[in-house]
Design a protein around this motif. Sequence first.
Motif, PDB file in Angstrom:
ATOM      1  N   LYS A   1      34.561  19.213  59.458  1.00 31.87           N
ATOM      2  CA  LYS A   1      33.337  18.191  59.889  1.00 31.87           C
ATOM      3  C   LYS A   1      32.648  17.772  58.758  1.00 31.87           C
ATOM      4  O   LYS A   1      32.383  16.882  58.684  1.00 31.87           O
ATOM      5  CB  LYS A   1      32.438  19.286  60.764  1.00 31.87           C
ATOM      6  N   VAL A   2      32.594  18.665  57.663  1.00 32.68           N
ATOM      7  CA  VAL A   2      31.772  17.956  56.561  1.00 32.68           C
ATOM      8  C   VAL A   2      32.559  16.963  55.892  1.00 32.68           C
ATOM      9  O   VAL A   2      32.026  15.886  55.355  1.00 32.68           O
ATOM     10  CB  VAL A   2      31.594  19.142  55.374  1.00 32.68           C
ATOM     11  N   ASN A   3      34.126  17.040  56.049  1.00 34.38           N
ATOM     12  CA  ASN A   3      34.763  15.883  55.359  1.00 34.38           C
ATOM     13  C   ASN A   3      34.799  14.785  56.117  1.00 34.38           C
ATOM     14  O   ASN A   3      34.673  13.521  55.697  1.00 34.38           O
ATOM     15  CB  ASN A   3      36.317  16.306  55.385  1.00 34.38           C
ATOM     16  N   ALA A   4      34.528  15.051  57.472  1.00 33.58           N
ATOM     17  CA  ALA A   4      34.305  13.932  58.505  1.00 33.58           C
ATOM     18  C   ALA A   4      32.799  13.037  58.137  1.00 33.58           C
ATOM     19  O   ALA A   4      32.931  11.815  58.335  1.00 33.58           O
ATOM     20  CB  ALA A   4      34.368  14.113  59.995  1.00 33.58           C
ATOM     21  N   TYR A   5      32.191  14.256  57.832  1.00 31.70           N
ATOM     22  CA  TYR A   5      30.609  13.388  57.477  1.00 31.70           C
ATOM     23  C   TYR A   5      30.902  12.657  56.309  1.00 31.70           C
ATOM     24  O   TYR A   5      30.055  11.382  56.260  1.00 31.70           O
ATOM     25  CB  TYR A   5      29.424  14.512  57.227  1.00 31.70           C
TER      26      TYR A   5
ATOM     27  N   VAL B   1      34.396   9.126  65.601  1.00 26.80           N
ATOM     28  CA  VAL B   1      35.668   9.035  66.312  1.00 26.80           C
ATOM     29  C   VAL B   1      36.838   8.743  65.080  1.00 26.80           C
ATOM     30  O   VAL B   1      37.726   9.376  64.825  1.00 26.80           O
ATOM     31  CB  VAL B   1      35.841   8.187  67.566  1.00 26.80           C
ATOM     32  N   ALA B   2      36.468   7.424  64.486  1.00 31.65           N
ATOM     33  CA  ALA B   2      37.326   6.888  63.317  1.00 31.65           C
ATOM     34  C   ALA B   2      37.628   8.064  62.165  1.00 31.65           C
ATOM     35  O   ALA B   2      38.572   8.379  61.842  1.00 31.65           O
ATOM     36  CB  ALA B   2      36.796   5.799  62.882  1.00 31.65           C
ATOM     37  N   ALA B   3      36.393   8.992  62.064  1.00 25.81           N
ATOM     38  CA  ALA B   3      36.438   9.909  61.022  1.00 25.81           C
ATOM     39  C   ALA B   3      37.471  11.076  61.224  1.00 25.81           C
ATOM     40  O   ALA B   3      38.282  11.424  60.354  1.00 25.81           O
ATOM     41  CB  ALA B   3      34.892  10.355  60.649  1.00 25.81           C
ATOM     42  N   ASN B   4      37.195  11.289  62.504  1.00 18.14           N
ATOM     43  CA  ASN B   4      38.391  12.582  63.199  1.00 18.14           C
ATOM     44  C   ASN B   4      39.989  11.853  63.126  1.00 18.14           C
ATOM     45  O   ASN B   4      40.586  12.798  62.388  1.00 18.14           O
ATOM     46  CB  ASN B   4      38.163  12.982  64.581  1.00 18.14           C
ATOM     47  N   HIS B   5      39.891  10.747  63.263  1.00 16.24           N
ATOM     48  CA  HIS B   5      41.394  10.115  63.270  1.00 16.24           C
ATOM     49  C   HIS B   5      42.057  10.160  61.962  1.00 16.24           C
ATOM     50  O   HIS B   5      43.029  10.459  61.604  1.00 16.24           O
ATOM     51  CB  HIS B   5      41.527   8.915  63.978  1.00 16.24           C
ATOM     52  N   GLN B   6      41.160   9.636  60.950  1.00 17.58           N
ATOM     53  CA  GLN B   6      41.415   9.760  59.348  1.00 17.58           C
ATOM     54  C   GLN B   6      42.028  10.917  58.959  1.00 17.58           C
ATOM     55  O   GLN B   6      42.797  10.933  58.233  1.00 17.58           O
ATOM     56  CB  GLN B   6      40.237   8.885  58.785  1.00 17.58           C
ATOM     57  N   LEU B   7      41.151  12.033  59.520  1.00 19.81           N
ATOM     58  CA  LEU B   7      41.584  13.253  59.133  1.00 19.81           C
ATOM     59  C   LEU B   7      42.845  13.758  59.868  1.00 19.81           C
ATOM     60  O   LEU B   7      43.227  15.011  59.556  1.00 19.81           O
ATOM     61  CB  LEU B   7      40.377  14.322  59.365  1.00 19.81           C
ATOM     62  N   GLY B   8      43.498  12.975  60.864  1.00 19.68           N
ATOM     63  CA  GLY B   8      44.568  13.570  61.550  1.00 19.68           C
ATOM     64  C   GLY B   8      44.198  14.359  62.753  1.00 19.68           C
ATOM     65  O   GLY B   8      45.156  15.149  63.224  1.00 19.68           O
ATOM     66  N   PHE B   9      42.928  14.274  63.053  1.00 16.42           N
ATOM     67  CA  PHE B   9      42.678  14.824  64.305  1.00 16.42           C
ATOM     68  C   PHE B   9      42.340  13.829  65.588  1.00 16.42           C
ATOM     69  O   PHE B   9      41.952  12.807  65.352  1.00 16.42           O
ATOM     70  CB  PHE B   9      41.229  15.709  64.307  1.00 16.42           C
ATOM     71  N   ALA B  10      42.466  14.484  66.785  1.00 17.90           N
ATOM     72  CA  ALA B  10      41.902  13.618  67.908  1.00 17.90           C
ATOM     73  C   ALA B  10      40.239  13.677  67.883  1.00 17.90           C
ATOM     74  O   ALA B  10      39.874  14.501  67.202  1.00 17.90           O
ATOM     75  CB  ALA B  10      42.426  14.436  69.439  1.00 17.90           C
ATOM     76  N   ALA B  11      39.896  12.727  68.561  1.00 16.89           N
ATOM     77  CA  ALA B  11      38.381  12.624  68.764  1.00 16.89           C
ATOM     78  C   ALA B  11      37.805  14.053  68.929  1.00 16.89           C
ATOM     79  O   ALA B  11      36.707  14.519  68.483  1.00 16.89           O
ATOM     80  CB  ALA B  11      37.898  11.616  69.536  1.00 16.89           C
ATOM     81  N   ASP B  12      38.237  14.670  69.851  1.00 16.02           N
ATOM     82  CA  ASP B  12      37.851  16.034  70.406  1.00 16.02           C
ATOM     83  C   ASP B  12      38.848  17.078  70.776  1.00 16.02           C
ATOM     84  O   ASP B  12      39.807  16.930  71.612  1.00 16.02           O
ATOM     85  CB  ASP B  12      37.075  15.784  71.832  1.00 16.02           C
ATOM     86  N   GLU B  13      38.804  17.898  69.955  1.00 20.28           N
ATOM     87  CA  GLU B  13      40.143  19.145  69.941  1.00 20.28           C
ATOM     88  C   GLU B  13      39.569  20.377  70.634  1.00 20.28           C
ATOM     89  O   GLU B  13      40.406  21.268  70.460  1.00 20.28           O
ATOM     90  CB  GLU B  13      40.483  19.441  68.382  1.00 20.28           C
ATOM     91  N   ARG B  14      38.518  20.278  71.407  1.00 22.56           N
ATOM     92  CA  ARG B  14      38.147  21.327  72.074  1.00 22.56           C
ATOM     93  C   ARG B  14      38.842  21.975  73.168  1.00 22.56           C
ATOM     94  O   ARG B  14      39.551  21.084  73.759  1.00 22.56           O
ATOM     95  CB  ARG B  14      36.712  21.366  72.339  1.00 22.56           C
ATOM     96  N   THR B  15      38.751  23.061  73.471  1.00 23.54           N
ATOM     97  CA  THR B  15      39.543  23.697  74.843  1.00 23.54           C
ATOM     98  C   THR B  15      38.375  24.635  75.275  1.00 23.54           C
ATOM     99  O   THR B  15      37.549  25.225  74.559  1.00 23.54           O
ATOM    100  CB  THR B  15      40.812  24.649  74.470  1.00 23.54           C
ATOM    101  N   TYR B  16      39.069  24.944  76.609  1.00 29.57           N
ATOM    102  CA  TYR B  16      37.722  25.564  77.351  1.00 29.57           C
ATOM    103  C   TYR B  16      38.151  26.734  77.947  1.00 29.57           C
ATOM    104  O   TYR B  16      37.450  27.513  78.869  1.00 29.57           O
ATOM    105  CB  TYR B  16      37.170  24.515  78.540  1.00 29.57           C
ATOM    106  N   GLU B  17      39.417  27.372  77.673  1.00 31.85           N
ATOM    107  CA  GLU B  17      39.836  28.703  78.417  1.00 31.85           C
ATOM    108  C   GLU B  17      38.856  29.979  78.316  1.00 31.85           C
ATOM    109  O   GLU B  17      38.502  30.519  79.340  1.00 31.85           O
ATOM    110  CB  GLU B  17      41.214  29.101  77.843  1.00 31.85           C
ATOM    111  N   ILE B  18      38.270  30.038  77.051  1.00 34.82           N
ATOM    112  CA  ILE B  18      37.356  31.186  76.598  1.00 34.82           C
ATOM    113  C   ILE B  18      36.126  30.984  77.671  1.00 34.82           C
ATOM    114  O   ILE B  18      35.848  31.997  78.140  1.00 34.82           O
ATOM    115  CB  ILE B  18      37.072  31.378  75.501  1.00 34.82           C
ATOM    116  N   VAL B  19      35.791  29.921  77.938  1.00 37.54           N
ATOM    117  CA  VAL B  19      34.450  29.515  78.709  1.00 37.54           C
ATOM    118  C   VAL B  19      34.939  30.118  80.145  1.00 37.54           C
ATOM    119  O   VAL B  19      34.089  30.463  80.787  1.00 37.54           O
ATOM    120  CB  VAL B  19      34.300  27.994  78.595  1.00 37.54           C
ATOM    121  N   GLU B  20      36.050  29.535  80.556  1.00 36.15           N
ATOM    122  CA  GLU B  20      36.569  30.104  82.031  1.00 36.15           C
ATOM    123  C   GLU B  20      36.668  31.502  82.053  1.00 36.15           C
ATOM    124  O   GLU B  20      36.003  32.090  83.017  1.00 36.15           O
ATOM    125  CB  GLU B  20      37.924  29.220  82.312  1.00 36.15           C
ATOM    126  N   THR B  21      37.090  32.059  80.952  1.00 32.83           N
ATOM    127  CA  THR B  21      36.872  33.604  81.067  1.00 32.83           C
ATOM    128  C   THR B  21      35.723  34.125  81.134  1.00 32.83           C
ATOM    129  O   THR B  21      35.569  35.155  81.998  1.00 32.83           O
ATOM    130  CB  THR B  21      37.809  33.991  79.834  1.00 32.83           C
TER     131      THR B  21
END
Length: 188
Positions: A97-101, A111-131
């Motif tokens: 995130k600091v590199n994205a900053y 969004v472009a900063a995440n892409h430049q670093l090789g990530f999707a705009a949002d890499e979150r998952t929510y299984e633990i929230v469901e648990t």
Amino acid sequence: MKKIDISQIATLPTRHGTFKIQAFREGDKEHLALFTDPLPSIPLVRVHSECLTGDALGSLKCDCGEQLQAALKQIAEEGGMLIYHRQEGRNIGLLNKVNAYALQDQGLDTVAANHQLGFAADERTYEIVETILEHFRIRQMRLLTNNPRKIESLKGVEILERVPLIIEPNPYNEKYLRTKKEQMGHLL
Ligand SMILES: Nc1nc2c(ncn2[C@@H]2O[C@H](COP(=O)(O)OP(=O)(O)OP(=O)(O)O)[C@@H](O)[C@H]2O)c(=O)[nH]1
Ligand SMILES: [Zn+2]
């Protein structure tokens, strides 16, 4: 499925009121549930993704810190739960995130900063929230969010109402909030 360790329930007095707190450990990540006692049958829930810079350091680059405080205040008033979801930087982690900053300092948007670093705009998952919701047998709730993707991602619970959580923009997060609205579909 990963093994989940669950703490005892403890009391946590805060500036917004007194909550109960319980921790959930999944691998090397430790998440929290802060909840009112009693918990209403249809609780007001906030799923707050970790933002160390905004939540703890007062960063004005995003709206996270103010959202966190506003959510705790409203939950204390109406009854419900805040799940502190330890997926920093939309789950790219703090260092990335600091590199994205740093890329944002050069003019890229969030969004472009995440892409430049090789990530999707949002890499979150929510299984633990469901648990965690399942652990508390929460099957119906009102969700504090502006993010339609978060609503779609939470399966197995019925979201009876989306409660907006809008923070007044400042000169440092204006562009970030505009990008969230225009490119990430946030209801701002
Ligand atoms: N990669 C990256 N993550 C960021 C940036 N700014 C904030 N974040 C992270 O984004 C997450 C917050 O996500 P948001 O999209 O603001 O909010 P949301 O939780 O999805 O949506 P709301 O429920 O409406 O608040 C936290 O994990 C922050 O650490 C950024 O510029 N780049
Ligand atoms: Zn933030």
